[in-house]
Design an enzyme around this catalytic site. Sequence first.
Site, mmCIF file in Angstrom:
data_model
loop_
_atom_site.group_PDB
_atom_site.id
_atom_site.type_symbol
_atom_site.label_atom_id
_atom_site.label_comp_id
_atom_site.label_asym_id
_atom_site.label_seq_id
_atom_site.Cartn_x
_atom_site.Cartn_y
_atom_site.Cartn_z
ATOM 1 N N THR A 136 3.710 -5.956 6.362
ATOM 2 C CA THR A 136 4.649 -5.496 7.386
ATOM 3 C C THR A 136 4.968 -6.551 8.436
ATOM 4 O OG1 THR A 136 2.734 -4.543 8.497
ATOM 5 C CG2 THR A 136 4.051 -3.063 7.144
ATOM 6 N N GLY A 150 7.818 1.114 9.942
ATOM 7 C CA GLY A 150 7.409 1.195 8.543
ATOM 8 C C GLY A 150 7.970 2.385 7.797
ATOM 9 N N GLU A 151 8.064 3.525 8.481
ATOM 10 C CA GLU A 151 8.492 4.748 7.811
ATOM 11 C C GLU A 151 9.985 5.056 7.938
ATOM 12 O OE1 GLU A 151 4.297 5.468 7.141
ATOM 13 O OE2 GLU A 151 5.349 4.658 8.862
ATOM 14 N N LYS A 206 8.315 1.657 18.946
ATOM 15 C CA LYS A 206 8.204 2.943 18.260
ATOM 16 C C LYS A 206 7.741 2.828 16.808
ATOM 17 C CE LYS A 206 11.404 5.934 20.791
ATOM 18 N NZ LYS A 206 12.584 6.819 20.654
ATOM 19 N N GLY A 207 7.852 1.674 16.194
ATOM 20 C CA GLY A 207 7.398 1.517 14.808
ATOM 21 C C GLY A 207 8.529 1.628 13.812
ATOM 22 N N GLN A 250 11.476 -4.574 6.881
ATOM 23 C CA GLN A 250 10.870 -3.247 6.785
ATOM 24 C C GLN A 250 11.907 -2.185 6.438
ATOM 25 O OE1 GLN A 250 7.373 -1.962 7.268
ATOM 26 N NE2 GLN A 250 7.532 -3.965 6.312
ATOM 27 N N ASN A 283 10.317 -8.281 16.195
ATOM 28 C CA ASN A 283 10.715 -9.412 15.354
ATOM 29 C C ASN A 283 11.893 -8.971 14.501
ATOM 30 O OD1 ASN A 283 10.952 -11.353 13.237
ATOM 31 N ND2 ASN A 283 8.806 -11.905 13.435
ATOM 32 N N GLY A 315 0.810 -1.212 0.000
ATOM 33 C CA GLY A 315 0.000 0.000 0.000
ATOM 34 C C GLY A 315 0.842 1.260 0.000
ATOM 35 N N THR A 371 11.319 -9.634 10.476
ATOM 36 C CA THR A 371 10.382 -8.753 9.765
ATOM 37 C C THR A 371 10.792 -7.291 9.897
ATOM 38 O OG1 THR A 371 8.892 -8.669 11.675
ATOM 39 C CG2 THR A 371 8.472 -10.369 10.011
#
Length: 745
Positions: A473, A710-711, A707-708, A644, A637, A245, A640
């Site tokens: 993701t 993807g970006e 904290k994430g 990313q 993980n 996406g 993964t």
Amino acid sequence: MATPSRYVGTAQSRQDGPAKVTGAAKYAAEFTAPDLAHGVVVSSAIAKGRITAIDTKAAEAVPGVIKVLTHENKPRTAWLDYNYRDQVAPPGSPFRALNGPEIVYGGQPVALVVAESFELARYGASLVRVTYEEEVPNTDLEKNRDAAYVPPKKRSGIKPPPDPRGDAAGAFDKAPIQLRQEYKQAIEHHNPMEPHASTVVYEGDGKLTIHDKIQGVNNTQGYVCGVFNLKPDDVRVITPYVGGGFGSGLRPQYQLYLAVAAALDLKRSVRVVLTRDQMFTFGYRPETLQTVALGADKDGRLQALTHNAVAGTSTFEDYQEAVVNWSGLLYHCPNVTLDYKLAKIDTYTPSDMRAPGAVTGIFALESAMDELAYATGVDPLELRLRNYAERDEGEGKDFTSKALRAAYEQGAARFGWSKRKAEPRTMRDGRELVGWGMATGVWEAMMMPSSASATLTPDGTLELACSTADLGTGTYTILAQIGADALGLDLDKVTTRLGDTALPEAPLAGGSWTAASSGAAVQAACRTVAEKLFGYARGMADSPLANADFAHVTFADGAIRLQSDPSRKVGIAEAMRAGGVETVEATEKVKPSMLTNMRFSAYTHSAVFAEVKVDEELGVVRVTRVVSAIAAGKILNLKTARSQILGGVVMGIGAALEEESMLDHNLGRIMNHNLGEYHVPVNADIHDIEVIFVDEHDDKVSPLGVKGLGEIGIVGAAAAVANAVFHATGKRVRELPITIDKILG
């Protein structure tokens, strides 16, 4: 309750991997129904004007063509703009397909041909004849920059630039070192593998089951209910898999509207799939013109910083993203002025594309910082350390955590930065010039309200469920890891259900907030299940845990055990029998701490180091090495997570060297609307990419300390490549993508 980390923090293969590689995973255009009809969109041939006539007779005469929908016969829908606004819509009037004869952008849908088969619908679409009254489109951002304006209504969730601090103009004038340059980034389109598609299954009595290419099924449901005046109970949206996406699936796109309109009108199931070139007719990363001015002392310490940006938006919505804000928080500087404006052009509204705003703004800022390094004779890494910000000076807050120094140190060591020769054009490998560049990356660390359920059975099987999406993701897997650890189960005993409005509501999958948000909800649901189980176990006759406290037990190997004496235990099945239950279930909702958000700023950071080799005669650039050091809190993980960052770096290389949607300003259309002419990185373009995860403990950002990711992988990557190109060639290219003509010209 203690929760041992048996799976969280380890490298685990994706649970959805086998389904995807064997074809078992079903995407939006692969669901079917007994009465399924097929719709094909007819796109406008002009970019601005109006339809004066539309002839559908030839199409309707084709045997098997059911109906042709146009603005003249479309079903009645909601009147107010409010009903068309989805969860992430910017201010303005959302686009309505087939709403009238006006054409407001190139490729706008002007008809939908519905037929018994896709082939018949496509043939019918070729027979629709549209006559236009054409106007001259206005799509040149450069020509419209003088008309740029500060958007009067701010977009929800997007912070406007903070107020100025100090006197940036005065400090710049007094600074011994002054640098002012303009930077530009071209339009980019997302181009996920899965095209946008909607399969609308008509269930009778106005009830619909929708399979939609969307990053959040609740957004599709809300949009459809608002536009078509339907009840949420009558609209179920199921999207278990998303074929990529990058933000293009955050908003419902026009194929959804058309498919639902046709299904309700015909009272039968309808599928609409967009072609690849039609996917170039909506959202994109907007072209942005930026000016950065840096004033510094002779040692490179910033005294003044000004960052201005003008971005394109549509004539009907004020799309906004945070472009300049990063310059106010990334480095210490007492005098800062930031400005962000929009200019209206005759295109569709831009949309969020991986790390929206940050990719654009950081390219300009980090290019300017590299230029300052050369102007002052200070090593680019040392320059950033001299200007390191210990607090968020834009908001006046402390960070929840910040391990950027460690990212600089570890990334530089792994890359071998200390061996870099300072002068451009001094490193060579045969006929190729070698360049080393670096840049900083930053992205918000966010948590959103989210719900999840957990259901445990006596055999130790756990099902987790929430409505968020996994767009590649690894969400299926990380949620299973969290659940397995919470209840002491083997990972293969845990299954996860996602992408269904019948499941507990969760936010859109975007913004790098899914792991923190839905992960915390899963953790909370599992804790409630654990508390119920413990209650059953403690209430047993002669229970080994009779006098134990919940805080002093742990779940491991299918049993509840006393921490101080693991031999004192009660099995899960035994506890459930004691409680007289077949399953133990819980649904919990979590939300971020308002107090923490008021007191602290939360960001992920990265240090990106890139090596390029440039053919001196041909100007061909190869990115031969990248080291990306990431500070992003707890990593759930390792496998993964690494993927990313790899994907983000690859997209950053694409932005730096290849990706560009080319507008013909005479026609007002994207001309390279296919994957043959819109270039993206392929295997031959990508060489060594190394990912380092810096240890960063954060007990404030989210319950999991996450904290994430993807970006953050893409932010700073393009700037690092651009800076490496300068180091190799001595030529500063301030406009992305950096193509051969710009190097040789």
